[in-house]
Design a protein around this motif. Structure first.
Motif, mmCIF file in Angstrom:
data_model
loop_
_atom_site.group_PDB
_atom_site.id
_atom_site.type_symbol
_atom_site.label_atom_id
_atom_site.label_comp_id
_atom_site.label_asym_id
_atom_site.label_seq_id
_atom_site.Cartn_x
_atom_site.Cartn_y
_atom_site.Cartn_z
ATOM 1 N N HIS A 1 -5.697 65.799 22.694
ATOM 2 C CA HIS A 1 -4.980 65.573 23.772
ATOM 3 C C HIS A 1 -4.438 64.013 23.809
ATOM 4 C CE1 HIS A 1 -7.552 68.817 25.547
ATOM 5 N NE2 HIS A 1 -6.461 69.285 25.402
ATOM 6 N N GLU B 1 -5.584 60.496 25.671
ATOM 7 C CA GLU B 1 -7.011 60.270 25.785
ATOM 8 C C GLU B 1 -7.257 59.125 24.503
ATOM 9 O OE1 GLU B 1 -9.181 63.917 25.392
ATOM 10 O OE2 GLU B 1 -8.138 64.528 27.194
ATOM 11 N N ARG C 1 -0.859 64.578 27.453
ATOM 12 C CA ARG C 1 -1.828 65.376 27.101
ATOM 13 C C ARG C 1 -1.168 66.482 26.208
ATOM 14 N NH1 ARG C 1 -6.776 67.340 28.894
ATOM 15 N NH2 ARG C 1 -7.208 69.333 28.904
ATOM 16 N N HIS D 1 -12.708 63.199 22.534
ATOM 17 C CA HIS D 1 -11.870 63.380 23.993
ATOM 18 C C HIS D 1 -12.297 62.438 24.944
ATOM 19 C CE1 HIS D 1 -10.142 67.269 23.230
ATOM 20 N NE2 HIS D 1 -10.942 67.370 22.338
ATOM 21 N N SER D 2 -11.475 62.395 25.906
ATOM 22 C CA SER D 2 -11.865 61.559 27.088
ATOM 23 C C SER D 2 -11.203 62.338 28.286
ATOM 24 C CB SER D 2 -11.269 60.189 27.276
ATOM 25 O OG SER D 2 -11.821 59.691 25.855
ATOM 26 N N GLU E 1 -16.757 63.138 25.601
ATOM 27 C CA GLU E 1 -15.818 62.701 26.986
ATOM 28 C C GLU E 1 -16.263 61.468 26.997
ATOM 29 O OE1 GLU E 1 -13.420 64.502 27.951
ATOM 30 O OE2 GLU E 1 -13.797 66.673 27.532
#
Ligand code: CA
Length: 332
Positions: free
Chosen positions: A63, A66, A105, A149-150, A214
């Motif tokens: 994404h 991130e 994103r 990811h975040s 995350e």
């Protein structure tokens, strides 16, 4: 019945995956458009190989908004030395490069969400073509896969590394060993809202040891979250026997997402008032936030209540929510 024969990927790599040494190059995807008739999407890639051994495939920017993954992986690509490595490390800091370059994103070219585009298509959109290349060319090379990811612009998470509960318990155990080695402040047994089309699912169905993270959110990174990512990726490579040296041990707190009641969604849009911050404990029935209708004064806000005891692991980031947005995630 006719057999479907997939055409070759249109992506070509300027690096040789079988060569020893450090190579910095590109995955080049032809993309003809108004401002560049014979133009290309150029996805940066580094391959570091030192003899035989396992292969790690490391990705960020699945994404595009991130940032901990890209920070850790641009850093790793320029600092990892050949003599530290046994086996192979493939680094793609910005998997959906068009989205990453736009700070969004999804891809500005086709609105493609990389993590809903697998297995992809060699004759599809730009995002589908990138997914197809990972599906058929890169994932098969890998033994372990780490996809950073975040939360992106709309979510914020406690910093955690995660793996999924899998039917193959040996594969699952190897993934959780790497989650532990990553050494984020929190470690998660993760439940997906919508697993169809995910890179995670593609890797796991191929039998790869897959972990994800995350590490924050809000469309930015902090010194702390970037540090967690940089340390975590080296720890994972050490635990996999690819990077020399011992894992830097640190305490982690394990979290679980037992079922869909973890996720709290807005039934109304409006102005969100957080009542609980990330990491704080909640009891079933506690309001974690309330949403004020914004069109008039004097109206009562709607409370968003936890459906289980636990702690706040994720929250909606922007100050206004829309109907259907994920407001919070409670983990146990
Ligand atoms: Ca994400």
């Amino acid at each position: 019945m006719t057999e479907t024969i997939l055409r070759p990927s249109p992506i070509s790599a300027s690096v040789d995956f079988s060569a020893n040494g450090v190579q910095h190059g590109f995955l080049r995807l032809p993309y003809s458009r108004d401002d560049s008739a014979w133009g290309s999407v150029m996805i940066p890639i580094t391959v570091i190989r030192n003899g035989d051994g396992p292969t790690a495939l490391l990705t960020g920017g699945n994404h595009g908004d991130e940032y901990e993954g890209p920070i850790a992986l641009f850093d790793l690509a320029r600092t990892l030395e050949l003599n530290e490595v046994r086996g192979r490390v493939i680094i793609v800091p910005a998997m959906n490069y068009p989205a990453f370059a736009a700070g969004t994103r999804t891809s500005p070219i086709d609105k493609g969400n990389m993590n809903r585009s697998f297995p992809g298509r060699p004759d599809g959109t730009v995002t589908q073509k990138i997914a197809d290349y990972f599906q058929r060319e890169l994932l098969p090379l890998a033994d372990i896969v780490l996809d950073f990811h975040s939360g992106g612009k709309t979510l914020d998470f406690l910093p955690f590394c995660a793996a999924h509960i899998l039917p193959d318990k040996e594969q699952e155990a190897r993934a959780f060993e790497l989650v532990k080695a990553f050494g984020a402040p929190w470690s998660m047994k993760m439940l997906e809202i919508d697993a169809v089309g995910m890179y995670d699912t593609a890797a796991e169905e191929m039998g790869k040891v897959f972990i994800t993270t995350e590490l924050g959110g809000g469309g930015t990174a902090t010194a702390r979250s970037a540090g967690i990512a940089k340390r975590g990726v080296r720890n994972v490579l050490r635990a996999a026997g690819i990077l020399k040296g011992a894992v830097e041990i640190s305490g982690t707190e394990w979290l679980d997402m037992p079922d869909g009641d973890c996720f709290l969604f807005a039934e109304d849009g409006g102005l969100i008032e957080p009542l609980v911050d990330l990491g704080e404990k909640v009891r079933k029935g506690d309001a974690v936030a309330r949403i004020y209708p914004i069109g008039r004064t004097g109206a009562d806000p709607v409370a968003i209540k936890a459906k289980m005891d636990g702690l706040l692991a994720a929250r909606h980031f922007p100050g206004l929510v829309k109907q259907g947005d994920c407001v919070a995630v409670v983990a146990v």
